[in-house]
Design an enzyme around this catalytic site. Structure first.
Site, PDB file in Angstrom:
ATOM      1  CE  LYS A 110      39.769  70.988   9.866  1.00 44.36           C
ATOM      2  NZ  LYS A 110      39.476  69.543   9.795  1.00 44.36           N
ATOM      3  CD  GLU A 165      30.748  68.818  24.848  1.00 46.24           C
ATOM      4  OE1 GLU A 165      31.947  69.011  24.575  1.00 46.24           O
ATOM      5  OE2 GLU A 165      29.836  69.136  24.090  1.00 46.24           O
ATOM      6  CD  GLU A 219      26.607  77.863  17.167  1.00 45.15           C
ATOM      7  OE1 GLU A 219      26.356  77.310  18.254  1.00 45.15           O
ATOM      8  OE2 GLU A 219      25.965  78.818  16.716  1.00 45.15           O
ATOM      9  CB  CYS A 261      27.125  70.633  21.176  1.00 51.51           C
ATOM     10  SG  CYS A 261      25.933  71.035  19.903  1.00 51.51           S
TER      11      CYS A 261
HETATM   12  P1  NAP Z   1      37.277  69.496  17.768  1.00 56.22           P
HETATM   13  O1  NAP Z   1      38.329  68.551  18.153  1.00 56.22           O
HETATM   14  O2  NAP Z   1      37.313  70.866  18.297  1.00 56.22           O
HETATM   15  O3  NAP Z   1      37.315  69.548  16.168  1.00 56.22           O
HETATM   16  C1  NAP Z   1      36.401  70.316  15.414  1.00 56.22           C
HETATM   17  C2  NAP Z   1      37.054  70.678  14.103  1.00 56.22           C
HETATM   18  O4  NAP Z   1      38.156  71.549  14.363  1.00 56.22           O
HETATM   19  C3  NAP Z   1      37.617  69.492  13.340  1.00 56.22           C
HETATM   20  O5  NAP Z   1      37.419  69.700  11.965  1.00 56.22           O
HETATM   21  C4  NAP Z   1      39.089  69.552  13.709  1.00 56.22           C
HETATM   22  O6  NAP Z   1      39.942  68.907  12.812  1.00 56.22           O
HETATM   23  C5  NAP Z   1      39.301  71.048  13.721  1.00 56.22           C
HETATM   24  N1  NAP Z   1      40.505  71.473  14.417  1.00 56.22           N
HETATM   25  C6  NAP Z   1      41.105  70.897  15.483  1.00 56.22           C
HETATM   26  N2  NAP Z   1      42.217  71.594  15.823  1.00 56.22           N
HETATM   27  C7  NAP Z   1      42.305  72.629  14.967  1.00 56.22           C
HETATM   28  C8  NAP Z   1      43.229  73.698  14.804  1.00 56.22           C
HETATM   29  N3  NAP Z   1      44.302  73.848  15.592  1.00 56.22           N
HETATM   30  N4  NAP Z   1      43.016  74.581  13.821  1.00 56.22           N
HETATM   31  C9  NAP Z   1      41.950  74.441  13.022  1.00 56.22           C
HETATM   32  N5  NAP Z   1      41.053  73.454  13.098  1.00 56.22           N
HETATM   33  C10 NAP Z   1      41.221  72.553  14.078  1.00 56.22           C
HETATM   34  O7  NAP Z   1      35.838  68.940  18.091  1.00 56.22           O
HETATM   35  P2  NAP Z   1      35.221  67.510  17.707  1.00 56.22           P
HETATM   36  O8  NAP Z   1      35.728  66.512  18.658  1.00 56.22           O
HETATM   37  O9  NAP Z   1      35.366  67.235  16.255  1.00 56.22           O
HETATM   38  O10 NAP Z   1      33.674  67.809  17.939  1.00 56.22           O
HETATM   39  C11 NAP Z   1      33.094  67.703  19.174  1.00 56.22           C
HETATM   40  C12 NAP Z   1      32.941  69.070  19.820  1.00 56.22           C
HETATM   41  O11 NAP Z   1      32.141  69.897  18.985  1.00 56.22           O
HETATM   42  C13 NAP Z   1      32.190  68.972  21.123  1.00 56.22           C
HETATM   43  O12 NAP Z   1      32.778  69.792  22.082  1.00 56.22           O
HETATM   44  C14 NAP Z   1      30.797  69.481  20.763  1.00 56.22           C
HETATM   45  O13 NAP Z   1      30.088  70.000  21.845  1.00 56.22           O
HETATM   46  C15 NAP Z   1      31.114  70.505  19.741  1.00 56.22           C
HETATM   47  N6  NAP Z   1      29.939  70.780  18.909  1.00 56.22           N
HETATM   48  C16 NAP Z   1      29.296  71.968  19.103  1.00 56.22           C
HETATM   49  C17 NAP Z   1      28.155  72.259  18.359  1.00 56.22           C
HETATM   50  C18 NAP Z   1      27.441  73.550  18.558  1.00 56.22           C
HETATM   51  O14 NAP Z   1      26.657  73.910  17.678  1.00 56.22           O
HETATM   52  N7  NAP Z   1      27.632  74.271  19.652  1.00 56.22           N
HETATM   53  C19 NAP Z   1      27.685  71.341  17.412  1.00 56.22           C
HETATM   54  C20 NAP Z   1      28.356  70.133  17.262  1.00 56.22           C
HETATM   55  C21 NAP Z   1      29.512  69.886  18.015  1.00 56.22           C
HETATM   56  P3  NAP Z   1      40.927  67.728  13.357  1.00 56.22           P
HETATM   57  O15 NAP Z   1      40.035  66.702  13.942  1.00 56.22           O
HETATM   58  O16 NAP Z   1      41.683  67.309  12.179  1.00 56.22           O
HETATM   59  O17 NAP Z   1      41.821  68.300  14.398  1.00 56.22           O
END
Ligand code: NAP
Length: 492
Positions: A185, A392, A261, A295
């Site tokens: 997804k 962040e 992650e 991140c």
């Molecule tokens: P996010 O809001 O957590 O979303 C990540 C993914 O999860 C999206 O595909 C999102 O889809 C999905 N998602 C959200 N709610 C969900 C639920 N209830 N059930 C299943 N899936 C769900 O994060 P983001 O804003 O896209 O990305 C930024 C974050 O990612 C930051 O905190 C960053 O640090 C972290 N990140 C970490 C790494 C690492 O390797 N540690 C790498 C890159 C990014 P929807 O948007 O449709 O809700």
């Protein structure tokens, strides 16, 4: 289904359906959603919007394909990955254009991400044929212990928008190498890159059902059914810590293997003896990659008081000179942020820091005009009470806090729930290792602003995650141990 707006023309060749069981198709109820270009706000494409029944079908395809796929020869899986690597690299410019169009990062960075993402395909094509076991004898000599490794089973993969290709291949490649099937997804802001990757994986020879891609604006409903199905055996998630915790709670109910992650709050420490120019370049790399939407982004810059003013001035000069614009323009160095909400959060954090006494050496003001642009910003004398020291930022903002001694800076750096990465700049080797060892993080950049590499184990401690992606251990996340106990003839 066709794409509506065609800038650039490369978008036209991307499938816009769901990829389920090797077939491209519309959502069962015909729903679609728009994909926007964050540099202009224009609609780039309209893609299928999966509902629960589409998600269920995708998981059923993964479950059906699992046992045959698990029994394929490692070399067969390896060659599919190697084909995919070649295909991705042969289409580097095209994929970069697609990524920049839907995500905003400058073309040069998108090309870099394509190469980085492809490298996971190549790395795990090499690991697929090196899955090893063990053979020992019980202490009493009565039995042979033969340890093998098996794929964990159908996997749920969930990726964010900030590195849409690399976050996909960092999960898909080890899963393929290990012999797992999967449902992916992608984030709704950036589905086109994942759909392009699905088409490439199919062209590379991946059998039907091994990978399905389910774009949806209703992640919560679609994904919870996978998590509660009892059929998916593993979840690998990259995204925010909040959503990661929610998925861990869901995983508990069916005892799924989990790799997380999650977010970061990286300290960037510049010691008094650092090469200041090298530290400034490191700061630019650690802060400005992906417009700060990473991140691994340096979130808090701690600079020794003796050099804080010089470092801040030089960093502000470099940041102010960066060219902000549409990422498709080859002279652009800083693209737009992902969306209005992301930009509003950055502005709120900067305003809070300014109200608490910080000085903006450059940036800090919202620009006029279309697109979600935010200027490169350097804030000096930031109060440690400011919200951006504990949140962040996910934007091109460098907050600088002076420090006086090493114990103090380590205490501050570790005073957070996150522990993904830290950076240390010093010319003293002993000091570098001492500080790097004392940082509570999964990765440290020592005189280096970029740590990500497919050959290295990427991941964090504390609330930044569980498990590692890439490196020699990346495949372990997708394998289970099984041991055979075989009696042996007793000697003496
Ligand atoms: P996010 O809001 O957590 O979303 C990540 C993914 O999860 C999206 O595909 C999102 O889809 C999905 N998602 C959200 N709610 C969900 C639920 N209830 N059930 C299943 N899936 C769900 O994060 P983001 O804003 O896209 O990305 C930024 C974050 O990612 C930051 O905190 C960053 O640090 C972290 N990140 C970490 C790494 C690492 O390797 N540690 C790498 C890159 C990014 P929807 O948007 O449709 O809700």
């Amino acid at each position: 289904m066709t794409a509506t707006v065609t800038t650039p023309s490369s978008i036209e060749s991307i499938p816009t359906g769901l990829f389920i069981g090797g077939q491209w198709r519309d959502a069962a109820d015909g729903r679609v959603f728009d994909v926007e270009n964050p540099a202009t706000g224009a609609v780039l494409a309209v893609v299928a919007d999966a509902g629960p029944s589409d998600g269920d079908e995708a998981l059923a395809a993964a479950v059906a394909a699992q046992s045959d796929w698990a029994r394929t020869a490692p070399r067969y899986r390896s060659e599919i990955l190697r084909n995919a690597f070649d295909l991705v690299m042969s289409r580097q410019d095209w994929l970069a254009e697609v990524m920049t169009s839907e995500m905003g990062k400058p073309l040069a960075e998108s090309k870099g991400e394509v190469a980085y993402a492809a490298e996971f395909l190549r790395w795990f094509s090499e690991e697929a044929v090196r899955i090893s076991g063990d053979h020992t004898t019980t202490g009493d000599g009565a039995n042979r212990i033969i340890v093998t490794r098996e794929p964990v089973g159908p996997c749920v993969l969930i990726t964010p928008w900030n590195f849409p290709l690399a976050m996909g291949t960092r999960k898909i490649a080890p899963a393929v190498a290990a012999g797992c099937t999967m449902v992916l997804k992608p984030a709704p802001q950036t589905p086109l890159t994942s759909l392009a990757l699905a088409a490439i994986m199919q062209e590379a020879g991946l059998p039907d059902g091994v990978l399905s891609v389910v774009n949806t604006t209703d992640a919560a409903t679609v994904v919870v059914r996978w998590m509660s199905s009892g059929k998916a055996r593993k979840v690998s998630f990259t995204g925010s810590t909040g959503v990661g915790k929610l998925l861990l709670r869901q995983a508990a109910d069916t005892v799924m293997r989990s790799s997380m992650e999650l977010g970061g709050n990286a300290p960037f420490i510049v010691c008094a003896d650092a090469d200041i120019d090298a530290a400034v370049e490191g700061a630019i790399a650690a802060k400005m990659r992906n417009m700060g939407e990473a991140c691994t982004a340096a979130n808090r810059m701690y600079v020794h008081r003796d050099i804080a003013a010089t470092f801040s001035e030089r960093l502000a000069e470099r940041m102010a000179a960066l060219r902000v614009g549409n990422g498709l323009d080859s002279s652009t160095q800083v693209g737009p942020l992902i969306d209005a909400a992301g930009r509003a959060k950055v502005q709120r954090l900067v305003d809070d820091a300014l109200e608490r006494g910080a000085k903006a050496l450059t940036g800090g003001q919202l620009p006029e005009g279309p697109g979600y642009f935010y200027p490169p910003t350097v804030l000096a004398d930031v109060s440690t009470e400011s919200e951006l020291m504990t949140t962040e930022v996910f934007g091109p903002v460098a907050p600088i806090v002076p420090f006086d001694n090493e114990d103090e800076v380590i205490r501050r750096a570790n005073d957070t729930d996150w522990g993904l990465v830290g950076y240390v700049f010093t010319q003293d080797v002993d000091r570098a290792f001492d500080l790097a060892e004392r940082l509570e993080v999964g990765m440290v950049g020592v005189n280096n602003g970029v740590v990500s590499n497919p050959a290295a184990p990427f991941g964090g401690v504390k609330q930044s995650g569980l498990g590692r992606e890439g490196g020699k251990v990346g495949i372990d996340e997708f394998l289970e141990y099984k041991y055979f106990s075989v009696p042996r003839r007793r000697g003496r």
